[in-house]
Design a protein around this motif. Structure first.
Motif, PDB file in Angstrom:
ATOM      1  N   GLY A 128       0.831  -1.206   0.000  1.00 30.12           N
ATOM      2  CA  GLY A 128       0.000   0.000   0.000  1.00 30.12           C
ATOM      3  C   GLY A 128       0.858   1.246   0.000  1.00 30.12           C
ATOM      4  N   SER A 129       0.666   2.096   0.997  1.00 30.44           N
ATOM      5  CA  SER A 129       1.416   3.350   1.095  1.00 30.44           C
ATOM      6  C   SER A 129       2.736   3.175   1.844  1.00 30.44           C
ATOM      7  CB  SER A 129       0.564   4.411   1.803  1.00 30.44           C
ATOM      8  OG  SER A 129       0.216   3.972   3.109  1.00 30.44           O
ATOM      9  N   ASN A 130       3.122   1.913   2.076  1.00 24.44           N
ATOM     10  CA  ASN A 130       4.342   1.625   2.830  1.00 24.44           C
ATOM     11  C   ASN A 130       5.288   0.719   2.045  1.00 24.44           C
ATOM     12  OD1 ASN A 130       3.490   2.853   5.468  1.00 24.44           O
ATOM     13  ND2 ASN A 130       1.928   1.265   5.342  1.00 24.44           N
ATOM     14  N   TYR A 131       6.554   0.771   2.425  1.00 27.35           N
ATOM     15  CA  TYR A 131       7.525  -0.234   2.017  1.00 27.35           C
ATOM     16  C   TYR A 131       7.558  -1.303   3.111  1.00 27.35           C
ATOM     17  CZ  TYR A 131       9.503   3.416  -1.060  1.00 27.35           C
ATOM     18  OH  TYR A 131       9.694   4.396  -1.995  1.00 27.35           O
ATOM     19  N   LEU A 132       7.669  -2.567   2.716  1.00 27.40           N
ATOM     20  CA  LEU A 132       7.874  -3.642   3.684  1.00 27.40           C
ATOM     21  C   LEU A 132       9.274  -4.197   3.450  1.00 27.40           C
ATOM     22  CD1 LEU A 132       6.835  -5.409   5.965  1.00 27.40           C
ATOM     23  CD2 LEU A 132       5.901  -6.980   4.238  1.00 27.40           C
ATOM     24  N   VAL A 133      10.168  -3.859   4.360  1.00 25.28           N
ATOM     25  CA  VAL A 133      11.572  -4.253   4.238  1.00 25.28           C
ATOM     26  C   VAL A 133      11.821  -5.501   5.075  1.00 25.28           C
ATOM     27  CG1 VAL A 133      13.956  -3.549   4.683  1.00 25.28           C
ATOM     28  CG2 VAL A 133      12.303  -1.872   3.832  1.00 25.28           C
ATOM     29  N   HIS A 134      12.579  -6.432   4.508  1.00 20.59           N
ATOM     30  CA  HIS A 134      12.891  -7.688   5.198  1.00 20.59           C
ATOM     31  C   HIS A 134      14.399  -7.819   5.354  1.00 20.59           C
ATOM     32  CE1 HIS A 134      12.665 -12.375   5.212  1.00 20.59           C
ATOM     33  NE2 HIS A 134      12.774 -11.885   6.427  1.00 20.59           N
ATOM     34  N   LEU A 135      14.861  -7.975   6.577  1.00 23.26           N
ATOM     35  CA  LEU A 135      16.273  -8.198   6.874  1.00 23.26           C
ATOM     36  C   LEU A 135      16.442  -9.622   7.385  1.00 23.26           C
ATOM     37  CD1 LEU A 135      15.770  -5.022   7.242  1.00 23.26           C
ATOM     38  CD2 LEU A 135      17.814  -5.057   8.673  1.00 23.26           C
ATOM     39  N   THR A 136      17.399 -10.345   6.821  1.00 26.74           N
ATOM     40  CA  THR A 136      17.694 -11.709   7.254  1.00 26.74           C
ATOM     41  C   THR A 136      19.165 -11.794   7.628  1.00 26.74           C
ATOM     42  OG1 THR A 136      16.063 -12.551   5.678  1.00 26.74           O
ATOM     43  CG2 THR A 136      17.556 -14.154   6.651  1.00 26.74           C
ATOM     44  N   ALA A 137      19.437 -12.252   8.833  1.00 22.66           N
ATOM     45  CA  ALA A 137      20.824 -12.326   9.309  1.00 22.66           C
ATOM     46  C   ALA A 137      21.632 -13.327   8.498  1.00 22.66           C
ATOM     47  CB  ALA A 137      20.845 -12.702  10.790  1.00 22.66           C
ATOM     48  N   ILE A 147      14.126  -9.359  10.656  1.00 25.20           N
ATOM     49  CA  ILE A 147      13.400  -8.134  10.979  1.00 25.20           C
ATOM     50  C   ILE A 147      12.532  -7.751   9.779  1.00 25.20           C
ATOM     51  CG2 ILE A 147      13.539  -5.729  11.755  1.00 25.20           C
ATOM     52  CD1 ILE A 147      16.409  -6.238  12.612  1.00 25.20           C
ATOM     53  N   TYR A 148      11.265  -7.449  10.059  1.00 27.22           N
ATOM     54  CA  TYR A 148      10.383  -6.848   9.058  1.00 27.22           C
ATOM     55  C   TYR A 148      10.084  -5.421   9.510  1.00 27.22           C
ATOM     56  CZ  TYR A 148       9.323 -11.346   6.837  1.00 27.22           C
ATOM     57  OH  TYR A 148       9.408 -12.544   6.159  1.00 27.22           O
ATOM     58  N   ILE A 149      10.226  -4.461   8.594  1.00 20.66           N
ATOM     59  CA  ILE A 149       9.964  -3.066   8.936  1.00 20.66           C
ATOM     60  C   ILE A 149       8.980  -2.486   7.937  1.00 20.66           C
ATOM     61  CG2 ILE A 149      11.030  -0.857   9.527  1.00 20.66           C
ATOM     62  CD1 ILE A 149      13.765  -2.443   9.234  1.00 20.66           C
ATOM     63  N   LEU A 150       7.880  -1.956   8.441  1.00 16.03           N
ATOM     64  CA  LEU A 150       6.880  -1.300   7.595  1.00 16.03           C
ATOM     65  C   LEU A 150       7.155   0.197   7.635  1.00 16.03           C
ATOM     66  CD1 LEU A 150       4.375  -2.314   5.960  1.00 16.03           C
ATOM     67  CD2 LEU A 150       2.978  -1.595   7.915  1.00 16.03           C
ATOM     68  N   ILE A 151       7.559   0.759   6.494  1.00 12.91           N
ATOM     69  CA  ILE A 151       8.025   2.148   6.438  1.00 12.91           C
ATOM     70  C   ILE A 151       7.139   2.977   5.516  1.00 12.91           C
ATOM     71  CG2 ILE A 151       9.957   3.658   5.827  1.00 12.91           C
ATOM     72  CD1 ILE A 151      11.797   1.204   6.296  1.00 12.91           C
ATOM     73  N   ASN A 152       6.636   4.094   6.014  1.00 10.91           N
ATOM     74  CA  ASN A 152       5.804   4.982   5.203  1.00 10.91           C
ATOM     75  C   ASN A 152       6.609   5.547   4.042  1.00 10.91           C
ATOM     76  OD1 ASN A 152       4.719   7.948   4.624  1.00 10.91           O
ATOM     77  ND2 ASN A 152       3.023   6.747   5.452  1.00 10.91           N
ATOM     78  N   LYS A 153       6.033   5.479   2.827  1.00 12.31           N
ATOM     79  CA  LYS A 153       6.749   5.901   1.619  1.00 12.31           C
ATOM     80  C   LYS A 153       6.974   7.414   1.550  1.00 12.31           C
ATOM     81  CE  LYS A 153       5.165   2.124  -1.384  1.00 12.31           C
ATOM     82  NZ  LYS A 153       4.371   1.784  -2.592  1.00 12.31           N
ATOM     83  N   THR A 154       6.138   8.171   2.243  1.00 11.55           N
ATOM     84  CA  THR A 154       6.254   9.633   2.185  1.00 11.55           C
ATOM     85  C   THR A 154       7.154  10.194   3.282  1.00 11.55           C
ATOM     86  OG1 THR A 154       4.027   9.775   1.251  1.00 11.55           O
ATOM     87  CG2 THR A 154       4.967  11.797   2.143  1.00 11.55           C
ATOM     88  N   SER A 155       6.892   9.766   4.518  1.00 10.73           N
ATOM     89  CA  SER A 155       7.629  10.317   5.664  1.00 10.73           C
ATOM     90  C   SER A 155       8.884   9.521   6.018  1.00 10.73           C
ATOM     91  CB  SER A 155       6.718  10.360   6.895  1.00 10.73           C
ATOM     92  OG  SER A 155       6.361   9.043   7.308  1.00 10.73           O
ATOM     93  N   GLN A 159       6.203   2.289  10.706  1.00 10.99           N
ATOM     94  CA  GLN A 159       4.896   2.118  11.336  1.00 10.99           C
ATOM     95  C   GLN A 159       4.883   0.880  12.231  1.00 10.99           C
ATOM     96  OE1 GLN A 159       2.612   4.683  10.291  1.00 10.99           O
ATOM     97  NE2 GLN A 159       4.600   5.271   9.444  1.00 10.99           N
ATOM     98  N   GLN A 160       5.682  -0.108  11.836  1.00 11.27           N
ATOM     99  CA  GLN A 160       5.722  -1.368  12.593  1.00 11.27           C
ATOM    100  C   GLN A 160       7.078  -2.049  12.394  1.00 11.27           C
ATOM    101  OE1 GLN A 160       3.640  -5.193  11.355  1.00 11.27           O
ATOM    102  NE2 GLN A 160       2.260  -4.548  12.996  1.00 11.27           N
ATOM    103  N   VAL A 161       7.551  -2.691  13.454  1.00 11.81           N
ATOM    104  CA  VAL A 161       8.779  -3.477  13.400  1.00 11.81           C
ATOM    105  C   VAL A 161       8.498  -4.852  14.003  1.00 11.81           C
ATOM    106  CG1 VAL A 161      11.187  -3.661  14.143  1.00 11.81           C
ATOM    107  CG2 VAL A 161      10.214  -1.409  13.637  1.00 11.81           C
ATOM    108  N   LYS A 162       8.860  -5.907  13.255  1.00 12.42           N
ATOM    109  CA  LYS A 162       8.757  -7.273  13.776  1.00 12.42           C
ATOM    110  C   LYS A 162      10.157  -7.866  13.815  1.00 12.42           C
ATOM    111  CE  LYS A 162       4.069  -8.420  12.221  1.00 12.42           C
ATOM    112  NZ  LYS A 162       3.243  -9.386  11.453  1.00 12.42           N
TER     113      LYS A 162
END
Length: 203
Positions: A128-137, A147-155, A159-162
């Protein structure tokens, strides 16, 4: 036969080039996010944290570089970049420790802003209006494996970190982010503010 080898080589080079471009794009998003979250003067936010082993809690966090100050209904935590003080409200104890990466991750949802630069494979999708970034060690023995990070594309505000630590996922929802200057003493325990607290040095 030679044509097949040449075609296969070209295909592998093309795929490798695409993957490198994708990683570069993810890194740019994370660099931008790190610059927003890790602004020189500091920032603050509210959060809710959920973990199947420790339960749920809510709180506020102030950050500045690798320092953080967290307040929840159960505890107050100060970390000055080296030493951590944890005040337990129920027992009025202050535990002094030198936290590991895993222990820092349990308290600081923004730890990823320095972690992603080394030792992780990166990928990203749109949500949607976010990037979903995935980090794998890359190192399977690392305390934080994914780590999953939901990042707003504008700001570029998360929004969320797992985070996955061993076999357990911690989910942190972040709201009310503010670019707000923080004084350095915010990240250091002040004994005068807790005169009745018993201080226990566990370092």
């Amino acid at each position: 036969m030679k044509k097949s080898i040449i075609l296969l080589t070209m295909l592998l080079l093309a795929v490798t080039g695409i993957e490198a471009q994708n990683v570069q794009k993810v890194r740019k998003v994370l660099d931008k996010t790190a610059s927003v979250i890790g602004r020189k003067g500091g920032a603050s936010a509210s959060f809710s944290l959920s973990n199947p082993k420790t339960g749920k809690t809510t709180g506020t966090i102030a950050i500045k570089a690798n320092k953080f100050h967290v307040t929840t209904p159960q505890a107050v935590v100060w970390y000055n970049g080296k030493t951590q003080w944890t005040y337990l409200k129920q027992t009025e104890e202050v535990n002094i420790t030198t936290p590991t990466e895993s222990q820092q991750a349990a308290m600081n949802p923004y730890l990823f802003i320095t972690m992603y630069k080394k030792g992780f494979d990166l990928s990203m999708t749109n949500s949607g209006s976010n990037y979903l970034v995935h980090l794998t060690a890359q190192n399977k023995k690392r305390s934080v494996q994914e780590i999953y990070i939901l990042i707003n594309k504008t700001s570029y505000v998360p929004q969320q970190v797992k985070m996955k630590q061993k076999d357990t996922w911690t989910t942190i929802n972040i709201t009310n982010f503010q670019a707000k200057n923080q004084a350095d003493n915010v990240f250091v325990f002040q004994q005068k503010d807790f005169p009745k607290a018993e201080v226990i040095d566990l370092r």
